[in-house]
Scaffold this motif. Structure first.
Motif, PDB file in Angstrom:
ATOM      1  N   GLN A   1       8.417   1.160  -5.436  1.00 53.07           N
ATOM      2  CA  GLN A   1       7.781   2.381  -5.521  1.00 53.07           C
ATOM      3  C   GLN A   1       6.308   2.148  -6.081  1.00 53.07           C
ATOM      4  N   CYS A   2       5.381   3.254  -5.536  1.00 51.67           N
ATOM      5  CA  CYS A   2       3.953   3.105  -6.003  1.00 51.67           C
ATOM      6  C   CYS A   2       3.980   3.062  -7.509  1.00 51.67           C
ATOM      7  N   PRO A   3       3.269   2.355  -8.266  1.00 54.93           N
ATOM      8  CA  PRO A   3       3.121   2.467  -9.429  1.00 54.93           C
ATOM      9  C   PRO A   3       2.102   3.601 -10.107  1.00 54.93           C
ATOM     10  N   PHE A   4       1.441   4.228  -9.004  1.00 56.86           N
ATOM     11  CA  PHE A   4       0.612   5.200  -9.481  1.00 56.86           C
ATOM     12  C   PHE A   4       1.315   6.650  -9.408  1.00 56.86           C
ATOM     13  N   CYS A   5       1.904   6.763  -8.042  1.00 52.41           N
ATOM     14  CA  CYS A   5       2.607   7.888  -8.180  1.00 52.41           C
ATOM     15  C   CYS A   5       3.819   8.077  -7.769  1.00 52.41           C
ATOM     16  N   GLN A   6       4.764   6.956  -7.796  1.00 53.35           N
ATOM     17  CA  GLN A   6       6.047   6.652  -7.697  1.00 53.35           C
ATOM     18  C   GLN A   6       6.644   6.976  -6.524  1.00 53.35           C
TER      19      GLN A   6
ATOM     20  N   GLN B   1       0.759  -1.078  -0.045  1.00 53.30           N
ATOM     21  CA  GLN B   1       0.155   0.013   0.034  1.00 53.30           C
ATOM     22  C   GLN B   1       0.903   1.091  -0.020  1.00 53.30           C
ATOM     23  N   CYS B   2       0.487   2.173  -1.042  1.00 55.19           N
ATOM     24  CA  CYS B   2       1.441   3.496  -0.921  1.00 55.19           C
ATOM     25  C   CYS B   2       0.759   4.280   0.217  1.00 55.19           C
ATOM     26  N   ARG B   3       1.781   4.753   1.244  1.00 62.12           N
ATOM     27  CA  ARG B   3       1.169   5.562   2.360  1.00 62.12           C
ATOM     28  C   ARG B   3       0.894   7.119   1.955  1.00 62.12           C
ATOM     29  N   ASP B   4       1.213   7.500   0.604  1.00 60.98           N
ATOM     30  CA  ASP B   4       0.961   8.693   0.222  1.00 60.98           C
ATOM     31  C   ASP B   4      -0.264   8.927  -0.384  1.00 60.98           C
ATOM     32  N   GLY B   5      -0.785   7.785  -1.375  1.00 62.53           N
ATOM     33  CA  GLY B   5      -1.957   7.855  -2.015  1.00 62.53           C
ATOM     34  C   GLY B   5      -3.041   6.932  -1.853  1.00 62.53           C
ATOM     35  N   GLY B   6      -2.560   5.861  -0.917  1.00 58.30           N
ATOM     36  CA  GLY B   6      -3.381   4.890  -0.293  1.00 58.30           C
ATOM     37  C   GLY B   6      -3.566   3.782  -1.325  1.00 58.30           C
ATOM     38  N   GLU B   7      -3.107   3.810  -2.517  1.00 56.45           N
ATOM     39  CA  GLU B   7      -3.273   2.926  -3.647  1.00 56.45           C
ATOM     40  C   GLU B   7      -2.639   1.429  -2.899  1.00 56.45           C
ATOM     41  N   ILE B   8      -3.227   0.303  -3.500  1.00 60.73           N
ATOM     42  CA  ILE B   8      -3.018  -0.874  -3.115  1.00 60.73           C
ATOM     43  C   ILE B   8      -2.366  -1.709  -4.456  1.00 60.73           C
TER      44      ILE B   8
END
Ligand SMILES: [Zn+2]
Length: 133
Positions: A35-40, A7-14
């Motif tokens: 890295q988060c694939p959505f917001c890096q 889980q991305c702690r910045d955007g919350g994406e899983i």
């Protein structure tokens, strides 16, 4: 290879990510490579585990009872219609005692109980082994 839900702690994406091992995940995360694939964002952590729902049908009380009964009957010998005479003979010491199951009429069951023969009704009807094949 193991897969983690992260889980991305910045955007919350899983998202899912594959690693060779749990250690590799820890190392890559510490190094900021994961890295988060959505917001890096590299600010990721393992997502809380989703609760595992029981498979459909496993909560069926009848299925549980059937499983329990087959467990009970594992060491038991099927004697079919000779149940009453077998139980009586074992009770009288004419036969070696063992766990048996079989058919008995209500009359037979009642008289066995009256005679003090330890019998118990099964929760579910049993199919004779000859019918299972
Ligand atoms: Zn993100």
């Amino acid at each position: 290879m193991i897969v983690f839900d992260l889980q991305c702690r910045d955007g919350g994406e899983i998202f899912e990510a594959w690693f060779r091992s749990s250690t590799e995940y820890e190392e890559q995360r510490a190094a900021g490579i994961v890295q988060c694939p959505f917001c890096q964002s590299a600010n990721v952590e393992k997502a809380p585990m989703a609760p595992r729902l029981p498979r459909k049908g496993s909560d069926n009380p009848l299925a549980r009872l059937a499983a329990l009964q087959s467990e009970m009957l594992k060491g038991s010998r099927w004697v079919g219609d000779r149940f009453a005479e077998t139980a009586r003979a074992m009770h009288a010491g004419e036969m070696e005692r063992e766990q048996v199951h079989g058919n008995a009429t209500l009359e037979q069951a009642k008289s066995l109980v009256d005679e003090g023969v330890p019998v118990a009704p099964l929760p579910l009807p049993v199919r004779p082994p000859s019918q299972i094949n």
